[in-house]
Design an enzyme around this catalytic site. Structure first.
Site, PDB file in Angstrom:
ATOM      1  N   CYS A  33      -9.612   1.110   5.390  1.00  9.13           N
ATOM      2  CA  CYS A  33      -8.904   1.366   4.127  1.00  9.13           C
ATOM      3  C   CYS A  33      -9.847   1.584   2.959  1.00  9.13           C
ATOM      4  O   CYS A  33      -9.547   2.356   2.047  1.00  9.13           O
ATOM      5  CB  CYS A  33      -7.905   0.248   3.816  1.00  9.13           C
ATOM      6  SG  CYS A  33      -8.645  -1.331   3.367  1.00  9.13           S
ATOM      7  N   CYS A  57      -9.988  -8.806   8.301  1.00 11.54           N
ATOM      8  CA  CYS A  57      -8.975  -8.830   7.236  1.00 11.54           C
ATOM      9  C   CYS A  57      -7.692  -9.499   7.723  1.00 11.54           C
ATOM     10  O   CYS A  57      -7.127 -10.344   7.033  1.00 11.54           O
ATOM     11  CB  CYS A  57      -8.695  -7.407   6.764  1.00 11.54           C
ATOM     12  SG  CYS A  57      -7.452  -7.316   5.477  1.00 11.54           S
TER      13      CYS A  57
END
Length: 369
Positions: A203, A106
Site C-alpha cells: 500500500c 501490518c
C-alpha cells in the site's frame, strides 16, 4: 436490538470487505464500518497516483455502502502507528540484507490491534474483515484454515494474529468463491464495486518500486552501498552492483550481468556488500530456521516432530516438510529442495487446510544428506 450482536467491519472500499459488511448486515448483525488510513501517498514520493486501500476514493466508496445500508462508518487515522512500525521495519529489513513482508506484519501488529481497540470503544463484541479464510474453535484453540476459494486464500497472511484476537474475529467470506462475491455485489446493485480494479501492490509503494522508496527514505543509502561485487558461488567476481539492499533472493531480472546462462541471486552478504549469484539449481535449499513463532492449531510442538506443508511466500503452493520445534524456533526439513527462500519472509505451516502456526524465516541452508 439485533440478536447477533455488534460487529466492527474493516472496510477498505474494495469488493471483498464491502460484501463482507453487506452479508453481516443482512444476517442480522449490528454493523459498524471502519476504514483505516494507514499511509499518505504524497509523502511516499512515488510516481503513481493514489490508489488502493487508503485513497480518498476508497474511503468514500466504503462510506457510500454504509450510507446506503444505514449503518455508521468511521475513518481512523493510524498513519503514525503504521509508519513507525511497518515502514521502519520494512526499511530496516532491507538494510539488514533481508526481504520483509509488510502486509503480514501490518495484519499482525497494526490492523487487528487497532480494530480491537476501536471495537471496545464502540461497544462491538466482534471484528470482521473481507479475508478469504476460515476460523473455528477446536480443543480450546482458535484455528485459522484456508478459504474455500483456494485461488484467493489469504490464510498465509493471518498466522500472526493472537489467539485472543482470533476469539473475537469472524471471516464472512471464508466459505465463498470470488465469483459468488462478484455476483452478490451485482445482485445488490453495487456494479461499481465489481468493475473496480483490485490492488495487489504494497500500500505504501503504489508504483511497486521498492528501490526508489528505499532511496527516498534513506537518502544516503545509495552512496553508502554502491559498487559492491557480484560473486559466483565459487568466489569468482563477475561484476559490480548497485548495493545489496536493492536485490532479493531469487531475483533474475535487472542484474545487468551476462553469464551465458540465467543467473539468480542465491545469497546476500550484508557485511561484505556482496551479492552471490548462481544457476537455478543453486537456488534450492532443503532446510531453514524460523523464529518469532506464533502458534495456531497447537499451543506448541515440543517433542513432536510434525509433517506439514510449509509455504515460504504468499503465492507458494507449499512443500512437504517435517517441522521440529526447538525452544522458540522451528527447524524445517523440506522433503525436496525449495527455491528462493528469503530471510525476512514469513513461513507458514499447514496441516491439511489448517494453519499450525508461522514465523519469520531467519536462515536457509542445505541439510547434510
Amino acid at each position: 436490538m439485533n440478536s447477533k450482536g455488534r460487529v466492527l467491519v474493516a472496510m477498505s472500499g474494495g469488493i471483498d470487505s464491502s460484501v463482507a459488511a453487506v452479508l453481516l448486515h443482512e444476517q442480522g448483525y449490528e454493523v459498524v464500518g471502519m476504514t483505516m488510513k494507514t499511509w499518505d501517498y504524497a509523502s511516499a514520493g512515488g510516481s503513481k497516483k493514489e490508489t488502493g486501500c487508503c485513497s480518498l476514493d476508497s474511503i468514500n466508496d466504503a462510506r457510500d455502502i454504509a450510507v446506503q445500508l444505514g449503518f455508521p462508518h468511521y475513518i481512523i487515522d493510524i498513519r503514525e502507528e503504521f509508519g513507525d512500525y511497518v515502514i521502519n521495519h520494512f526499511t530496516d529489513e532491507y538494510i539488514a540484507g533481508r526481504t520483509p513482508n509488510p502486509c503480514v506484519l501490518c495484519n499482525t501488529h497494526i490492523k487487528w490491534d487497532a480494530l480491537l481497540r476501536r471495537a471496545d470503544k464502540l461497544g462491538c463484541d466482534l471484528i470482521a474483515t473481507g479475508h478469504y479464510a476460515n476460523i473455528r474453535q477446536e480443543n480450546g484453540r482458535y484455528v485459522i484454515s484456508k478459504g474455500k476459494d483456494h485461488h484467493k486464500d489469504q490464510s498465509y497472511a493471518l498466522w500472526g494474529i493472537s489467539q485472543e484476537s482470533l476469539s473475537r474475529t469472524i471471516f464472512p467470506l471464508g466459505q465463498l468463491h470470488k465469483t459468488e462475491i462478484r455476483q452478490m455485489a451485482m445482485d445488490r446493485g453495487f456494479d461499481a464495486l465489481v468493475k473496480k480494479a483490485e490492488s495487489y501492490e504494497i500500500c505504501f509503494i503504489p508504483d511497486n518500486d521498492y528501490r526508489g522508496f528505499l532511496k527516498r527514505r534513506v537518502p544516503t543509502l545509495q552512496a553508502e552501498v554502491a559498487g559492491g561485487e557480484f560473486v559466483l558461488e565459487d568466489g569468482t567476481v563477475v561484476g559490480k552492483h548497485e548495493g545489496y539492499p536493492f536485490y532479493t533472493i531469487g531475483q533474475r531480472k535487472g542484474l545487468g550481468v551476462a553469464l551465458g546462462y540465467p543467473a539468480f541471486v542465491t545469497r546476500i552478504e550484508k557485511d561484505t556488500n556482496r551479492v552471490i549469484l548462481g544457476n537455478y539449481e543453486q537456488l534450492a535449499r532443503n532446510g531453514m530456521n524460523v523464529g518469532k513463532l506464533s502458534m495456531g492449531k497447537y499451543e506448541n510442538l515440543h517433542g513432536r516432530p510434525t509433517e506439514t506443508i510449509t509455504k515460504v511466500r504468499y503465492n507458494d503452493p507449499g512443500t512437504a516438510a517435517t517441522i521440529e520445534q526447538i525452544g522458540d524456533k522451528m527447524l524445517v526439513k523440506f522433503h525436496a529442495g525449495v527455491n528462493a527462500i528469503a530471510p525476512g519472509q514469513a513461513a507458514v505451516f499447514y496441516e491439511g487446510d489448517d494453519v499450525i502456526g508461522g514465523g519469520w524465516i531467519e536462515a536457509s541452508f542445505n541439510l547434510e544428506d
